[in-house]
Design a protein around this motif. Structure first.
Motif, PDB file in Angstrom:
ATOM      1  N   UNK A  20       0.828  -1.341   0.040  1.00  0.00           N
ATOM      2  CA  UNK A  20       0.041  -0.011  -0.045  1.00  0.00           C
ATOM      3  C   UNK A  20       0.832   1.227  -0.108  1.00  0.00           C
ATOM      4  N   UNK A  21       1.807   1.232   0.908  1.00  0.00           N
ATOM      5  CA  UNK A  21       2.793   2.531   0.965  1.00  0.00           C
ATOM      6  C   UNK A  21       3.598   2.577  -0.338  1.00  0.00           C
ATOM      7  N   UNK A  22       3.908   1.514  -0.948  1.00  0.00           N
ATOM      8  CA  UNK A  22       4.648   1.397  -2.211  1.00  0.00           C
ATOM      9  C   UNK A  22       3.765   2.210  -3.337  1.00  0.00           C
ATOM     10  N   UNK A  23       2.616   1.681  -3.382  1.00  0.00           N
ATOM     11  CA  UNK A  23       1.641   2.257  -4.280  1.00  0.00           C
ATOM     12  C   UNK A  23       1.447   3.775  -4.244  1.00  0.00           C
ATOM     13  N   UNK A  24       1.320   4.227  -3.021  1.00  0.00           N
ATOM     14  CA  UNK A  24       1.131   5.584  -2.453  1.00  0.00           C
ATOM     15  C   UNK A  24       2.311   6.361  -2.900  1.00  0.00           C
ATOM     16  N   UNK A  25       3.634   5.809  -2.807  1.00  0.00           N
ATOM     17  CA  UNK A  25       4.773   6.618  -3.294  1.00  0.00           C
ATOM     18  C   UNK A  25       4.876   6.721  -4.698  1.00  0.00           C
ATOM     19  N   UNK A  26       4.523   5.428  -5.378  1.00  0.00           N
ATOM     20  CA  UNK A  26       4.664   5.434  -6.855  1.00  0.00           C
ATOM     21  C   UNK A  26       3.637   6.855  -7.258  1.00  0.00           C
ATOM     22  N   UNK A  27       2.455   6.521  -6.823  1.00  0.00           N
ATOM     23  CA  UNK A  27       1.305   7.535  -7.112  1.00  0.00           C
ATOM     24  C   UNK A  27       1.756   9.055  -6.949  1.00  0.00           C
ATOM     25  N   UNK A  28       2.319   9.422  -5.776  1.00  0.00           N
ATOM     26  CA  UNK A  28       2.980  10.705  -5.535  1.00  0.00           C
ATOM     27  C   UNK A  28       4.055  11.156  -6.494  1.00  0.00           C
ATOM     28  N   UNK A  29       4.838  10.125  -6.786  1.00  0.00           N
ATOM     29  CA  UNK A  29       6.089  10.347  -7.662  1.00  0.00           C
ATOM     30  C   UNK A  29       5.586  10.656  -9.088  1.00  0.00           C
ATOM     31  N   UNK A  30       4.590   9.845  -9.571  1.00  0.00           N
ATOM     32  CA  UNK A  30       3.915  10.176 -10.782  1.00  0.00           C
ATOM     33  C   UNK A  30       3.210  11.456 -10.975  1.00  0.00           C
ATOM     34  N   UNK A  31       2.506  11.949  -9.867  1.00  0.00           N
ATOM     35  CA  UNK A  31       1.945  13.159  -9.752  1.00  0.00           C
ATOM     36  C   UNK A  31       2.993  14.289 -10.007  1.00  0.00           C
ATOM     37  N   UNK A  32       3.879  14.101  -9.236  1.00  0.00           N
ATOM     38  CA  UNK A  32       5.071  15.327  -9.356  1.00  0.00           C
ATOM     39  C   UNK A  32       5.604  15.116 -10.448  1.00  0.00           C
ATOM     40  N   UNK A  33       6.116  14.174 -11.041  1.00  0.00           N
ATOM     41  CA  UNK A  33       6.650  14.168 -12.536  1.00  0.00           C
ATOM     42  C   UNK A  33       5.763  14.754 -13.432  1.00  0.00           C
ATOM     43  N   UNK A  34       4.429  14.166 -13.579  1.00  0.00           N
ATOM     44  CA  UNK A  34       3.447  14.864 -14.236  1.00  0.00           C
ATOM     45  C   UNK A  34       3.308  16.569 -14.209  1.00  0.00           C
ATOM     46  N   UNK A  35       3.381  16.841 -13.000  1.00  0.00           N
ATOM     47  CA  UNK A  35       3.314  18.192 -12.620  1.00  0.00           C
ATOM     48  C   UNK A  35       4.478  19.203 -13.367  1.00  0.00           C
ATOM     49  N   UNK A  36       5.519  18.280 -13.223  1.00  0.00           N
ATOM     50  CA  UNK A  36       6.862  19.150 -13.688  1.00  0.00           C
ATOM     51  C   UNK A  36       6.758  19.121 -15.252  1.00  0.00           C
ATOM     52  N   UNK A  37       6.456  18.060 -15.831  1.00  0.00           N
ATOM     53  CA  UNK A  37       6.340  18.037 -17.288  1.00  0.00           C
ATOM     54  C   UNK A  37       5.162  18.951 -17.743  1.00  0.00           C
ATOM     55  N   UNK A  38       4.060  19.206 -17.273  1.00  0.00           N
ATOM     56  CA  UNK A  38       3.190  19.983 -17.433  1.00  0.00           C
ATOM     57  C   UNK A  38       3.507  21.400 -17.264  1.00  0.00           C
TER      58      UNK A  38
END
Length: 182
Positions: free
Chosen positions: A1-19
């Motif tokens: 669960x924690x690992x999935x949450x970290x991947x989700x937060x990392x994906x959101x941060x990376x998406x925000x930077x690309x955006x």
């Protein structure tokens, strides 16, 4: 669960930077900008009265069809520029724009100026010369300092009645814009 949450937060941060990177670089890649549109009007050191905007027609500069417009392109590296003349007895405004299309100075006849516009536009070096009294200016000249040498002036007129628009535009075409002669 924690690992999935970290991947989700990392994906959101990376998406925000690309955006953000995309949004900030897209204007730099544009071939047609406000500056290129103004340059195509052949308004260097002279007022060009823009044709009326008809409803439903293309309006690339996004101008209000109820107003009359005069535009003048300036290059302060050639020396100070001046906007001078008498505008009709109705609402008018004058705005200076930089190459990015951002307003750097604006005034209206409601600022207590009256109908006569006498504007001196200087870059920083010219303003220093002005302060050292190495440039002569007329009394009553409104001095404006620009951070950039490349800019354009937009004069807006609001005719109280459509029947007066042609007369207002004729008066607008008489405004002088550019370096002083002599």
């Amino acid at each position: 669960m924690t690992r999935t949450l970290l991947w989700l937060i990392g994906g959101l941060l990376l998406g925000g930077i690309i955006h953000l990177a995309t949004i900030l670089t897209l204007p730099l890649l544009a071939e047609e900008t406000t500056w290129t549109r103004v340059a195509s009007l052949d308004a260097e050191n002279r007022i060009v009265v823009l044709p009326p905007i008809a409803p439903g027609e293309p309006n690339p500069l996004r101008l209000d069809p109820e107003l009359s417009y005069g535009i003048c392109q300036l290059d302060l590296s050639q020396g100070p520029a001046y906007l001078s003349g008498v505008l009709p007895d109705a609402f008018w405004s004058v705005a200076l724009f930089n190459q990015a299309g951002v307003v750097t100075y604006s005034t209206t006849n409601r600022d207590g100026i009256g109908q006569t516009v006498e504007l001196g536009i200087f870059n920083a070096a010219q303003t220093r010369l002005l302060a050292q009294q190495q440039i002569d200016i007329a009394e009553g000249l409104l001095v404006v300092e620009s951070r950039t040498d490349q800019l354009f002036v937009l004069v807006r007129l609001a005719a109280p009645h459509q029947a007066m628009r042609a007369r207002f535009e004729a008066e607008l075409s008489e405004i002088s814009c550019g370096p002083r002669e002599g």
